[in-house]
Motif scaffolding. Structure first.
Motif, PDB file in Angstrom:
ATOM      1  N   PHE A 251      15.945 118.308  47.552  1.00  0.00           N
ATOM      2  CA  PHE A 251      16.314 117.500  48.715  1.00  0.00           C
ATOM      3  C   PHE A 251      15.152 116.598  49.124  1.00  0.00           C
ATOM      4  N   LEU A 252      13.944 117.137  49.107  1.00  0.00           N
ATOM      5  CA  LEU A 252      12.776 116.335  49.470  1.00  0.00           C
ATOM      6  C   LEU A 252      12.492 115.272  48.408  1.00  0.00           C
ATOM      7  N   ASP A 253      12.797 115.572  47.146  1.00  0.00           N
ATOM      8  CA  ASP A 253      12.686 114.546  46.100  1.00  0.00           C
ATOM      9  C   ASP A 253      13.694 113.421  46.353  1.00  0.00           C
ATOM     10  N   PHE A 254      14.898 113.805  46.799  1.00  0.00           N
ATOM     11  CA  PHE A 254      15.905 112.817  47.153  1.00  0.00           C
ATOM     12  C   PHE A 254      15.403 111.921  48.281  1.00  0.00           C
ATOM     13  N   LEU A 255      14.752 112.510  49.260  1.00  0.00           N
ATOM     14  CA  LEU A 255      14.242 111.740  50.390  1.00  0.00           C
ATOM     15  C   LEU A 255      13.290 110.654  49.909  1.00  0.00           C
ATOM     16  N   LYS A 256      12.392 111.009  49.010  1.00  0.00           N
ATOM     17  CA  LYS A 256      11.438 110.021  48.488  1.00  0.00           C
ATOM     18  C   LYS A 256      12.142 108.989  47.607  1.00  0.00           C
ATOM     19  N   ALA A 257      13.080 109.454  46.779  1.00  0.00           N
ATOM     20  CA  ALA A 257      13.789 108.532  45.889  1.00  0.00           C
ATOM     21  C   ALA A 257      14.688 107.578  46.662  1.00  0.00           C
ATOM     22  N   SER A 258      15.142 107.993  47.842  1.00  0.00           N
ATOM     23  CA  SER A 258      16.035 107.130  48.625  1.00  0.00           C
ATOM     24  C   SER A 258      15.351 105.833  49.048  1.00  0.00           C
ATOM     25  N   SER A 259      14.018 105.823  49.058  1.00  0.00           N
ATOM     26  CA  SER A 259      13.308 104.589  49.423  1.00  0.00           C
ATOM     27  C   SER A 259      13.489 103.499  48.369  1.00  0.00           C
ATOM     28  N   LEU A 260      13.974 103.881  47.175  1.00  0.00           N
ATOM     29  CA  LEU A 260      14.165 102.891  46.104  1.00  0.00           C
ATOM     30  C   LEU A 260      15.365 101.988  46.339  1.00  0.00           C
ATOM     31  N   VAL A 261      16.242 102.362  47.268  1.00  0.00           N
ATOM     32  CA  VAL A 261      17.475 101.580  47.452  1.00  0.00           C
ATOM     33  C   VAL A 261      17.187 100.173  47.978  1.00  0.00           C
ATOM     34  N   TYR A 262      15.960  99.923  48.403  1.00  0.00           N
ATOM     35  CA  TYR A 262      15.634  98.583  48.880  1.00  0.00           C
ATOM     36  C   TYR A 262      15.799  97.535  47.783  1.00  0.00           C
ATOM     37  N   VAL A 263      15.715  97.964  46.503  1.00  0.00           N
ATOM     38  CA  VAL A 263      15.769  96.997  45.403  1.00  0.00           C
ATOM     39  C   VAL A 263      17.154  96.363  45.264  1.00  0.00           C
ATOM     40  N   ILE A 264      18.183  96.999  45.826  1.00  0.00           N
ATOM     41  CA  ILE A 264      19.517  96.394  45.755  1.00  0.00           C
ATOM     42  C   ILE A 264      19.922  95.803  47.114  1.00  0.00           C
ATOM     43  N   GLY A 265      18.928  95.606  47.975  1.00  0.00           N
ATOM     44  CA  GLY A 265      19.166  94.860  49.216  1.00  0.00           C
ATOM     45  C   GLY A 265      19.637  95.668  50.396  1.00  0.00           C
TER      46      GLY A 265
ATOM     47  N   ILE B 210       9.716 113.153  58.793  1.00  0.00           N
ATOM     48  CA  ILE B 210      11.079 113.492  58.361  1.00  0.00           C
ATOM     49  C   ILE B 210      11.039 114.669  57.395  1.00  0.00           C
ATOM     50  N   THR B 211      10.055 114.665  56.494  1.00  0.00           N
ATOM     51  CA  THR B 211       9.904 115.776  55.551  1.00  0.00           C
ATOM     52  C   THR B 211       9.649 117.081  56.284  1.00  0.00           C
ATOM     53  N   ILE B 212       8.762 117.049  57.262  1.00  0.00           N
ATOM     54  CA  ILE B 212       8.464 118.246  58.048  1.00  0.00           C
ATOM     55  C   ILE B 212       9.716 118.739  58.770  1.00  0.00           C
ATOM     56  N   PHE B 213      10.494 117.817  59.304  1.00  0.00           N
ATOM     57  CA  PHE B 213      11.718 118.179  60.028  1.00  0.00           C
ATOM     58  C   PHE B 213      12.709 118.900  59.111  1.00  0.00           C
ATOM     59  N   PHE B 214      12.954 118.327  57.928  1.00  0.00           N
ATOM     60  CA  PHE B 214      13.909 118.956  57.017  1.00  0.00           C
ATOM     61  C   PHE B 214      13.362 120.265  56.448  1.00  0.00           C
ATOM     62  N   GLU B 215      12.064 120.348  56.209  1.00  0.00           N
ATOM     63  CA  GLU B 215      11.471 121.609  55.767  1.00  0.00           C
ATOM     64  C   GLU B 215      11.693 122.698  56.810  1.00  0.00           C
TER      65      GLU B 215
END
Length: 221
Positions: free
Chosen positions: A155-169, A203-208
């Motif tokens: 889930f925390l890996d997903f959180l970091k990977a979600s920042s990549l969505v900026y590349v599609i606007g 956010i990471t601390i909150f979900f942890e």
């Protein structure tokens, strides 16, 4: 630049970040359970399909999955008469992340399944239970509990990977940070991205914390 302005601008993208994070993670978990089930079948074809998907999923960068989902999936859908040109970018981001991480989730669940004492099947069959009931009532709850620490990490890996969505606007926090830095010609870029990093950390601390609460209240193995 005023710190409040930076925080306000970045948090404007938080709803999109959380929406994509949660839905793509849930969808990826469903894909992972399906991959686990296929990988445990007796026939070689099913196991081969599961291994092939898992290998592609784990060997393909998340960024590439997002780009393929956004640019190529509409073309594939067009072949079957589905016009996806007006679909929300969030849908493609969710699909790309879910498919990209589905192989990882499948391995998480498969490893947890193999950690469960398989003699429980025999004991359950001896008292007249059907396989589907054994899985639903006995095995899968244990699989979920065993997998929880790895599910949290994913889930925390997903959180970091979600920042990549900026590349599609998509206007998430990372894209807002980039836009804000560009508007000011990079003068406040360091401050902006430090604040962004701190927000992701909080956010990471909150979900942890939420995961720890859940594990404390529900773990029984």
């Amino acid at each position: 630049m005023n710190l409040f302005v930076i925080i306000k601008s970045l948090l404007a993208g938080l709803p999109n970040t959380v929406l994509i994070l949660v839905i793509s993670f849930l969808l990826s978990s469903i894909i992972g359970l399906l991959v686990m089930w296929i990988s445990l079948q007796d026939d070689r074809v099913s196991r081969g399909v599961a291994r092939l998907y898992t290998g592609l999923s784990r060997g393909t960068p998340p960024l590439l999955m997002l780009l393929l989902s956004y640019y190529e999936l509409p073309k594939l859908l067009q072949f079957v008469g589905i016009n996806a040109q007006d679909w929300s970018k969030n849908l493609f981001a969710i699909f790309g992340l879910a498919v990209g991480f589905g192989g990882y989730m499948g391995e998480v669940f498969r490893a947890a399944f193999e950690s469960v004492d398989q003699s429980q099947f025999e004991a359950a069959y001896a008292v007249g239970m059907q396989r589907k009931d054994v899985l639903k009532e006995i095995i899968l709850p244990q699989v979920f509990q065993i997998a929880l620490p790895n599910i949290q990490n994913m889930f925390l890996d997903f959180l970091k990977a979600s920042s990549l969505v900026y590349v599609i606007g998509i206007s998430d926090m990372y894209r807002n940070a980039t836009n804000l830095a560009n508007v000011h010609q990079g003068v406040f870029q360091l401050q902006i991205f430090i604040v962004l990093g701190l927000i992701y950390w909080l956010i990471t601390i909150f979900f942890e914390y939420l995961f720890k609460l859940y594990i404390k209240k529900n773990t029984y193995i």
